[in-house]
Motif scaffolding. Structure first.
Motif, PDB file in Angstrom:
ATOM      1  N   GLU A 122      38.647 -73.652 -18.426  1.00 54.49           N
ATOM      2  CA  GLU A 122      39.737 -72.789 -18.892  1.00 54.49           C
ATOM      3  C   GLU A 122      39.178 -71.446 -19.363  1.00 54.49           C
ATOM      4  N   ILE A 123      38.040 -71.574 -20.139  1.00 52.18           N
ATOM      5  CA  ILE A 123      37.406 -70.347 -20.641  1.00 52.18           C
ATOM      6  C   ILE A 123      37.020 -69.455 -19.482  1.00 52.18           C
ATOM      7  N   ARG A 124      36.451 -70.095 -18.461  1.00 54.99           N
ATOM      8  CA  ARG A 124      36.021 -69.332 -17.307  1.00 54.99           C
ATOM      9  C   ARG A 124      37.216 -68.611 -16.642  1.00 54.99           C
ATOM     10  N   VAL A 125      38.317 -69.365 -16.494  1.00 62.80           N
ATOM     11  CA  VAL A 125      39.494 -68.761 -15.871  1.00 62.80           C
ATOM     12  C   VAL A 125      39.937 -67.552 -16.664  1.00 62.80           C
ATOM     13  N   GLN A 126      39.954 -67.770 -18.006  1.00 65.66           N
ATOM     14  CA  GLN A 126      40.416 -66.657 -18.850  1.00 65.66           C
ATOM     15  C   GLN A 126      39.465 -65.478 -18.786  1.00 65.66           C
ATOM     16  N   VAL A 127      38.135 -65.842 -18.798  1.00 65.02           N
ATOM     17  CA  VAL A 127      37.143 -64.758 -18.722  1.00 65.02           C
ATOM     18  C   VAL A 127      37.328 -63.988 -17.421  1.00 65.02           C
ATOM     19  N   VAL A 128      37.575 -64.752 -16.317  1.00 65.11           N
ATOM     20  CA  VAL A 128      37.759 -64.096 -15.015  1.00 65.11           C
ATOM     21  C   VAL A 128      38.957 -63.158 -15.088  1.00 65.11           C
ATOM     22  N   GLU A 129      40.018 -63.670 -15.706  1.00 68.72           N
ATOM     23  CA  GLU A 129      41.222 -62.834 -15.767  1.00 68.72           C
ATOM     24  C   GLU A 129      40.982 -61.598 -16.602  1.00 68.72           C
ATOM     25  N   LEU A 130      40.248 -61.869 -17.784  1.00 69.30           N
ATOM     26  CA  LEU A 130      39.930 -60.742 -18.657  1.00 69.30           C
ATOM     27  C   LEU A 130      39.084 -59.716 -17.924  1.00 69.30           C
ATOM     28  N   ALA A 131      38.082 -60.236 -17.181  1.00 70.53           N
ATOM     29  CA  ALA A 131      37.177 -59.322 -16.465  1.00 70.53           C
ATOM     30  C   ALA A 131      37.943 -58.541 -15.401  1.00 70.53           C
ATOM     31  N   ILE A 132      38.787 -59.244 -14.708  1.00 69.44           N
ATOM     32  CA  ILE A 132      39.544 -58.570 -13.663  1.00 69.44           C
ATOM     33  C   ILE A 132      40.454 -57.543 -14.289  1.00 69.44           C
ATOM     34  N   GLY A 133      41.057 -57.943 -15.404  1.00 65.22           N
ATOM     35  CA  GLY A 133      41.929 -57.013 -16.101  1.00 65.22           C
ATOM     36  C   GLY A 133      41.181 -55.743 -16.463  1.00 65.22           C
ATOM     37  N   ALA A 134      39.992 -56.023 -17.088  1.00 64.20           N
ATOM     38  CA  ALA A 134      39.203 -54.886 -17.542  1.00 64.20           C
ATOM     39  C   ALA A 134      38.764 -54.038 -16.363  1.00 64.20           C
ATOM     40  N   ALA A 135      38.313 -54.709 -15.274  1.00 67.07           N
ATOM     41  CA  ALA A 135      37.828 -53.984 -14.119  1.00 67.07           C
ATOM     42  C   ALA A 135      38.959 -53.201 -13.451  1.00 67.07           C
ATOM     43  N   SER A 136      40.134 -53.867 -13.388  1.00 66.46           N
ATOM     44  CA  SER A 136      41.225 -53.138 -12.742  1.00 66.46           C
ATOM     45  C   SER A 136      41.627 -51.938 -13.557  1.00 66.46           C
TER      46      SER A 136
END
Lengths: 162, 249
Positions: A122-136
């Motif tokens: 779950e953490i990974r999913v959230q981190v991915v989303e956070l990272a994508i959010g930040a990157a986007s």
């Protein structure tokens, strides 16, 4: 001396003595002798009776003592047996409890591990989303969400593996 | 006073019976008195016998037990049929022989002699004589005891058993054993009669003797009236029971 013997007096004295014998036997000797013999027999019987009762009492006493000692032995055996049984039972209970505790512990560990894996995922999913959010946010326009997600995932996998 | 003819008995009175005149001597009257005393005593002493002997019952038991014991020791297991007879003879002889003890009380004659009071002179003259001093009674006792020998011998051993007793301890003794039946009557009679008569005569002499022999009276009375009387009674019973025991054993 011989001339003093008188046949009438002699016969009278013989009769007197026979009468006295018959009367005294009836009045004195027979009843008294019978009475004393009866008493002797009664005393003998009561002594014999007491003796027999004493013997019987001794036999009973011996029997009771034997029974008592037997009972004592049985009681000790029973106590020993019960103690041994209780000891065995308590050891069994403790062993069973330990085993159960071990199983519970193992289960708990497995559960914890599973929870951890789940949380990590779950953490990974959230981190991915956070990272994508930040990157986007950083590369607003040219960053296609779908294809970039794969790239970030890969990156994170590498980072996680490292 | 002392006549020196103490062998003779005094005829007090006589009765007519069976077409005969039967003289009643003072010894027969004494025999009746002693019989009455013995019968009354045995009635009194055997009344209310209790399991635990007290008082007079103890005396009765000692007397009967003592006689039974003597007869048991001489006659063995047949004692039960003979103890009443020998007990009667023993009690009668003891009382009869000791009855002379009452002569310690002065007679009316003596009292008259001493005091000179005429009242005593008119009193009836009756002095207590032991009936065994009369040869008729001694002979009667001895003959009854000797007649008992063949009777008990035939009863307990049978006729043959009794006849065999004549050949004991060896056949050679037969004439002596036959003689025994006569000599035993003589010895039993004369021993009893002679002892008691002698004692009686000596006591009479002492009672009527001079003043200086009076202190001897208690000692002589104790010897003749008590010791010799008891001894003769015992010897008579012991010997006659031995004679019977010899035949029935």
């Amino acid at each position: 001396m011989i001339e003093n013997i008188n046949k009438f007096q002699f016969i009278m004295e013989v009769l007197n003595l026979i009468i006295l014998f018959v009367v005294l036997r009836k009045l004195l000797f027979k009843p008294v002798t019978e009475f004393m013999e009866k008493r002797t027999n009664a005393i003998k019987a009561s002594i014999d009776d007491a003796e027999a009762q004493k013997t019987a009492a001794y036999a009973l006493k011996a029997q009771y003592e034997q029974q008592l000692s037997e009972a004592k032995g049985t009681m000790e055996n029973m106590i020993d047996e019960a103690t041994a049984k209780a000891n065995r039972r308590s050891e069994q209970i403790i062993a069973a409890a330990q085993e159960e505790a071990g199983v519970l512990l193992a289960n708990a560990r497995v559960e914890i591990e599973r929870e951890r894996q789940k949380m990590l995922r779950e953490i990974r999913v959230q981190v991915v989303e956070l990272a994508i959010g930040a990157a986007s946010k950083v590369v607003e326009s040219n960053m296609d969400t779908g294809s970039n997600k794969v790239i970030v995932d890969k990156f994170l996998d590498e980072a996680g593996a490292a | 006073m002392f006549s020196g003819d103490e062998l003779k008995t005094n005829n007090l009175f006589s009765i007519h019976a069976f077409g005969q005149e039967i003289p009643i001597s003072d010894t027969i009257v004494m025999t009746w008195i002693i019989m009455a005393v013995l019968i009354i005593l045995s009635v009194v002493f055997t009344r209310n016998m209790k399991k635990i002997p007290v008082g007079k019952q103890s005396v009765t038991e000692i007397v009967v037990e003592g006689i039974n014991g003597v007869i048991k020791s001489t006659m063995g297991h047949h004692w039960k049929s003979f103890a009443p007879y020998f007990g009667t003879v023993f009690l009668f002889l003891i009382v009869a022989n000791m009855s002379s003890l009452f002569n310690l009380f002065p007679s009316a004659e003596t009292l008259y002699f001493i005091t000179g009071n005429e009242y005593f002179e008119n009193c009836a003259q009756f002095s207590i004589v032991p009936p065994t001093k009369d040869i008729n009674l001694a002979l009667a006792l001895a003959i009854i005891s000797i007649v008992l020998i063949p009777i008990s011998g035939i009863r307990y051993k049978g006729l043959g058993g009794w006849l065999k007793s004549f050949l004991k301890p060896m056949p050679m003794m037969l004439p002596f054993n036959i003689l025994d039946y006569g000599t035993r009557i003589l010895s039993l009679t004369l021993r009893l009669f002679g002892n008691i008569l002698a004692g009686f005569v000596i006591m009479e002499l002492l009672y009527q003797g001079a003043l200086f022999v009076k202190p001897l009276i208690p000692i002589a009375s104790a010897f003749f009236d008590l010791f010799d009387a008891g001894l003769q009674s015992y010897i008579f019973v012991f010997l006659s029971s031995m004679y019977i025991a010899e035949v029935i054993e």
